[in-house]
Design an enzyme around this catalytic site. Structure first.
Site, PDB file in Angstrom:
ATOM      1  N   LYS A 172     -72.815   2.333  -5.748  1.00 37.91           N
ATOM      2  CA  LYS A 172     -73.357   1.687  -6.958  1.00 37.91           C
ATOM      3  C   LYS A 172     -73.128   0.176  -6.853  1.00 37.91           C
ATOM      4  O   LYS A 172     -72.004  -0.307  -6.967  1.00 37.91           O
ATOM      5  CB  LYS A 172     -72.655   2.182  -8.232  1.00 37.91           C
ATOM      6  CG  LYS A 172     -73.358   1.614  -9.475  1.00 37.91           C
ATOM      7  CD  LYS A 172     -72.427   1.395 -10.644  1.00 37.91           C
ATOM      8  CE  LYS A 172     -71.946  -0.013 -10.827  1.00 37.91           C
ATOM      9  NZ  LYS A 172     -72.953  -1.041 -11.154  1.00 37.91           N
ATOM     10  N   GLU A 247     -60.181  -3.991  -4.518  1.00 39.30           N
ATOM     11  CA  GLU A 247     -60.090  -5.428  -4.218  1.00 39.30           C
ATOM     12  C   GLU A 247     -60.504  -6.173  -5.473  1.00 39.30           C
ATOM     13  O   GLU A 247     -61.617  -5.980  -5.963  1.00 39.30           O
ATOM     14  CB  GLU A 247     -61.001  -5.797  -3.049  1.00 39.30           C
ATOM     15  CG  GLU A 247     -60.477  -5.360  -1.704  1.00 39.30           C
ATOM     16  CD  GLU A 247     -59.130  -5.966  -1.348  1.00 39.30           C
ATOM     17  OE1 GLU A 247     -58.774  -7.021  -1.910  1.00 39.30           O
ATOM     18  OE2 GLU A 247     -58.427  -5.369  -0.522  1.00 39.30           O
ATOM     19  N   GLU A 380     -58.605 -16.279 -13.908  1.00 36.51           N
ATOM     20  CA  GLU A 380     -59.716 -16.470 -12.975  1.00 36.51           C
ATOM     21  C   GLU A 380     -60.948 -16.925 -13.763  1.00 36.51           C
ATOM     22  O   GLU A 380     -61.389 -16.225 -14.672  1.00 36.51           O
ATOM     23  CB  GLU A 380     -60.018 -15.158 -12.249  1.00 36.51           C
ATOM     24  CG  GLU A 380     -61.033 -15.333 -11.141  1.00 36.51           C
ATOM     25  CD  GLU A 380     -61.347 -14.032 -10.428  1.00 36.51           C
ATOM     26  OE1 GLU A 380     -61.495 -12.999 -11.101  1.00 36.51           O
ATOM     27  OE2 GLU A 380     -61.453 -14.048  -9.187  1.00 36.51           O
TER      28      GLU A 380
HETATM   29  P1  NAP Z   1     -66.662  -6.328 -12.590  1.00 42.49           P
HETATM   30  O1  NAP Z   1     -67.220  -6.691 -13.899  1.00 42.49           O
HETATM   31  O2  NAP Z   1     -65.313  -5.729 -12.530  1.00 42.49           O
HETATM   32  O3  NAP Z   1     -67.733  -5.361 -11.913  1.00 42.49           O
HETATM   33  C1  NAP Z   1     -67.547  -4.860 -10.605  1.00 42.49           C
HETATM   34  C2  NAP Z   1     -68.321  -3.559 -10.488  1.00 42.49           C
HETATM   35  O4  NAP Z   1     -67.698  -2.574 -11.328  1.00 42.49           O
HETATM   36  C3  NAP Z   1     -69.775  -3.681 -10.967  1.00 42.49           C
HETATM   37  O5  NAP Z   1     -70.587  -2.876 -10.145  1.00 42.49           O
HETATM   38  C4  NAP Z   1     -69.677  -3.123 -12.378  1.00 42.49           C
HETATM   39  O6  NAP Z   1     -70.899  -2.644 -12.884  1.00 42.49           O
HETATM   40  C5  NAP Z   1     -68.679  -2.000 -12.167  1.00 42.49           C
HETATM   41  N1  NAP Z   1     -68.055  -1.504 -13.402  1.00 42.49           N
HETATM   42  C6  NAP Z   1     -67.916  -2.146 -14.586  1.00 42.49           C
HETATM   43  N2  NAP Z   1     -67.323  -1.337 -15.492  1.00 42.49           N
HETATM   44  C7  NAP Z   1     -67.080  -0.158 -14.868  1.00 42.49           C
HETATM   45  C8  NAP Z   1     -66.492   1.076 -15.273  1.00 42.49           C
HETATM   46  N3  NAP Z   1     -66.033   1.269 -16.518  1.00 42.49           N
HETATM   47  N4  NAP Z   1     -66.401   2.081 -14.374  1.00 42.49           N
HETATM   48  C9  NAP Z   1     -66.854   1.906 -13.115  1.00 42.49           C
HETATM   49  N5  NAP Z   1     -67.443   0.779 -12.687  1.00 42.49           N
HETATM   50  C10 NAP Z   1     -67.542  -0.259 -13.537  1.00 42.49           C
HETATM   51  O7  NAP Z   1     -66.653  -7.597 -11.597  1.00 42.49           O
HETATM   52  P2  NAP Z   1     -67.846  -8.611 -11.321  1.00 42.49           P
HETATM   53  O8  NAP Z   1     -67.957  -9.521 -12.490  1.00 42.49           O
HETATM   54  O9  NAP Z   1     -69.058  -7.882 -10.855  1.00 42.49           O
HETATM   55  O10 NAP Z   1     -67.296  -9.397 -10.052  1.00 42.49           O
HETATM   56  C11 NAP Z   1     -66.443 -10.484 -10.158  1.00 42.49           C
HETATM   57  C12 NAP Z   1     -65.014 -10.064  -9.863  1.00 42.49           C
HETATM   58  O11 NAP Z   1     -64.957  -9.475  -8.571  1.00 42.49           O
HETATM   59  C13 NAP Z   1     -64.072 -11.236  -9.815  1.00 42.49           C
HETATM   60  O12 NAP Z   1     -62.871 -10.898 -10.469  1.00 42.49           O
HETATM   61  C14 NAP Z   1     -63.821 -11.414  -8.313  1.00 42.49           C
HETATM   62  O13 NAP Z   1     -62.616 -12.043  -7.995  1.00 42.49           O
HETATM   63  C15 NAP Z   1     -63.866 -10.004  -7.850  1.00 42.49           C
HETATM   64  N6  NAP Z   1     -64.109  -9.935  -6.402  1.00 42.49           N
HETATM   65  C16 NAP Z   1     -63.077  -9.552  -5.589  1.00 42.49           C
HETATM   66  C17 NAP Z   1     -63.252  -9.513  -4.212  1.00 42.49           C
HETATM   67  C18 NAP Z   1     -62.133  -9.087  -3.315  1.00 42.49           C
HETATM   68  O14 NAP Z   1     -62.406  -8.666  -2.196  1.00 42.49           O
HETATM   69  N7  NAP Z   1     -60.888  -9.181  -3.735  1.00 42.49           N
HETATM   70  C19 NAP Z   1     -64.492  -9.838  -3.664  1.00 42.49           C
HETATM   71  C20 NAP Z   1     -65.518 -10.215  -4.518  1.00 42.49           C
HETATM   72  C21 NAP Z   1     -65.318 -10.250  -5.902  1.00 42.49           C
HETATM   73  P3  NAP Z   1     -71.983  -3.578 -13.628  1.00 42.49           P
HETATM   74  O15 NAP Z   1     -73.172  -3.444 -12.785  1.00 42.49           O
HETATM   75  O16 NAP Z   1     -72.186  -2.994 -14.980  1.00 42.49           O
HETATM   76  O17 NAP Z   1     -71.470  -4.968 -13.678  1.00 42.49           O
END
Ligand code: NAP
Length: 478
Positions: A172, A247, A380
């Site tokens: 997904k 991650e 962040e």
């Molecule tokens: P996010 O809001 O946590 O979303 C990540 C993924 O999780 C999306 O596909 C999201 O779906 C999904 N998701 C949201 N709620 C969920 C739930 N209740 N159950 C299962 N899945 C769910 O993060 P983001 O805003 O997309 O990305 C930014 C974050 O990613 C930042 O904190 C960044 O630091 C982190 N990041 C970390 C790394 C690493 O390797 N450490 C790399 C890249 C990014 P939706 O499609 O609805 O959004």
């Protein structure tokens, strides 16, 4: 307008609803309408993966290597086209989009080789006449949930090792950027890999992601995203006894010491803080600078930032593209207001910009005279917003750098071997950079962090096998 569907059991399946994918550099540019799956389609995808698993997990390693090589070759051959799609849907510059796509191609080719290199161990038993074999087997069906900021590299670095080691996949991608994941799924669907081995279910995390995480047919979940979502997924996985790899975010420190090469320090701080619009988990938004170089550093940063070109991601001259979404731009602006209210001094940028087309443009922002306790230095932001913290010496810089619940990457700019060595040993981060930006890593070595940034085994390189294989110990009486 093209409608792009989910891939379930080798079939392209329409969604009940569709998400419109638009270009953050030009909101009138629509990329396509992408299907939203529901819980029933997630169930079908998991069932298809379970049916495909017995044959795929026992398939020839040569066949797997050949398929992964074909996928990698096609991604590399189409890197300009796919990189342009990436920049259109996410907003990072076209050069960054092509570089990320190239990385995805290399990852598949790396894991094509790894198919042939999976090794075990044979040991004598403490019991005479008995031998012990330690081997690695596929885990089963892996649920993958990915964020919007690396829309092709992260699906690639999860899917490639999963497939190489004989697992099936239900992916997904982020609802904001499904285009690259769809293109990847389309390439995989023509690679010779059997239907059902790789499935794509697009849509909202609260619906599709939640259904994956809680499905009893999913054996393991590999997630990249925010700390809040990661914590929720960790709890659900623990309740379902699923293996989990998370991650998450970062608040990565970049130290600049008095003895640093100023040009190099400024260059790597600008890259770490503002390139890819600051939307990298490894971006640095805390610039920790010692007294003796502080004034010169600030002046040089302001000069470099004045020359940064913020514009449409597809323009050749652009250094920094737009924020990926209206929500992200709003969050960036909220933190800029918060920084001012907390008493930090805004010395560059921070205002929304208008460009030729309607887009989410923001002038990269730099705060001076900030303190470690300010929220802009603790949370962040995930945008082109950085704050400079003045410290007396290396010892104070290290203490400030480590004083965070995150631990993904960290950097130091110095010409002192003593301080560089000490920092490598004492920085509480999974990845440490000396005279390099905090962002920008190789694809053949482990990637991941400590503390609140990561949970579970490392991703990428040979270390990826820890998550995507299960260890079996067999005792044999000769
Ligand atoms: P996010 O809001 O946590 O979303 C990540 C993924 O999780 C999306 O596909 C999201 O779906 C999904 N998701 C949201 N709620 C969920 C739930 N209740 N159950 C299962 N899945 C769910 O993060 P983001 O805003 O997309 O990305 C930014 C974050 O990613 C930042 O904190 C960044 O630091 C982190 N990041 C970390 C790394 C690493 O390797 N450490 C790399 C890249 C990014 P939706 O499609 O609805 O959004």
């Amino acid at each position: 307008m093209p409608s792009l569907d989910n891939l379930i059991g080798g079939q392209w399946r329409a969604g009940q609803r569709y998400t419109r994918n638009t270009n953050p550099s030009d909101l009138d540019d629509v990329i396509g309408d992408y299907a939203q799956a529901d819980a029933a389609q997630v169930d079908e995808a998991v069932q298809a993966a379970r049916q495909a698993f017995p044959a795929w997990s026992r398939s020839s390693i040569q066949d797997r290597a050949d398929a992964l090589n074909r996928i990698g070759d096609e991604i590399l051959a189409r890197r300009e086209e796919l990189g342009t799609l990436l920049s259109r849907e996410e907003g990072k510059t076209r050069a960054e989009g092509i570089a990320e796509t190239t990385r995805a191609g290399h990852i598949f080719k790396f894991f094509a080789g790894e198919c042939l290199r999976l090794s075990g161990e044979k040991l004598p038993s403490v019991r005479p006449g008995v031998e012990v074999d330690i081997t690695r087997e596929p885990v089963g069906v892996i649920g993958m949930i990915t964020p919007w900021n690396f829309p092709i590299a992260i699906p690639a670095w999860k899917a490639a090792p999963a497939l190489a080691y004989g697992n099936c996949v239900v992916l997904k991608p982020a609802d904001l950027t499904p285009g690259c994941a769809w293109a990847l799924a389309e390439i995989i669907s023509r690679s010779g890999i059997a239907p059902g081995v790789f499935n794509l279910v697009m849509g909202r995390g609260s619906v599709v992601g939640d259904a994956i995480v809680n499905h009893p047919g999913i054996d393991a979940v590999s997630f990249t995203g925010s700390r809040e979502t990661g914590a929720r997924i960790a709890q659900a996985c623990a309740a379902g006894m699923k293996k989990a790899q998370l991650e998450m975010g970062g608040k990565n420190p970049q130290i600049v010491l008095d003895d640093a090469d100023l040009d190099l320090a400024v260059d790597l701080c600008v890259q770490s803080a503002f390139y890819s619009t600051g939307q990298r988990c490894t971006a640095s938004s805390r610039l920790i600078v010692t007294d003796g170089i502080y004034a010169r550093f600030l002046q040089a940063m302001r000069e470099r930032m004045a020359a940064l070109r913020v514009d449409n991601a597809l323009n050749r001259e652009t250094d920094v593209g737009p924020a990926a979404s209206a929500d992200q731009l709003e969050q960036d602006l909220r933190y800029i207001e918060l920084g001012k209210a907390e008493g930090a001094r805004l010395v560059a940028g921070g205002q929304p910009l208008e460009r030729g087309a309607r887009g989410h443009y923001l002038a990269p922002a730099l705060f001076a005279d900030s303190t470690p306790q300010m929220r802009i230095n603790c949370e962040e932001i995930f945008g082109p917003v950085a704050a400079v913290i003045r410290v007396a010496d290396y010892e104070q810089a290290l203490a400030v750098a480590n004083d965070t619940p995150f631990g993904l990457s960290s950097g130091i700019a110095t010409t002192s071997l003593k301080h560089a060595t000490h920092f490598r040993q004492h920085s509480q981060a999974g990845m440490v950079m000396v005279n390099l930006p905090t962002a920008g890593v190789d694809y053949h070595v482990p990637f991941g962090g400590r503390k609140g940034s990561s949970h579970g085994p490392r991703e990428q390189g040979r270390y990826a096998r820890e998550f995507f294989t299960a260890v079996k110990t067999a005792y044999v009486r000769a």
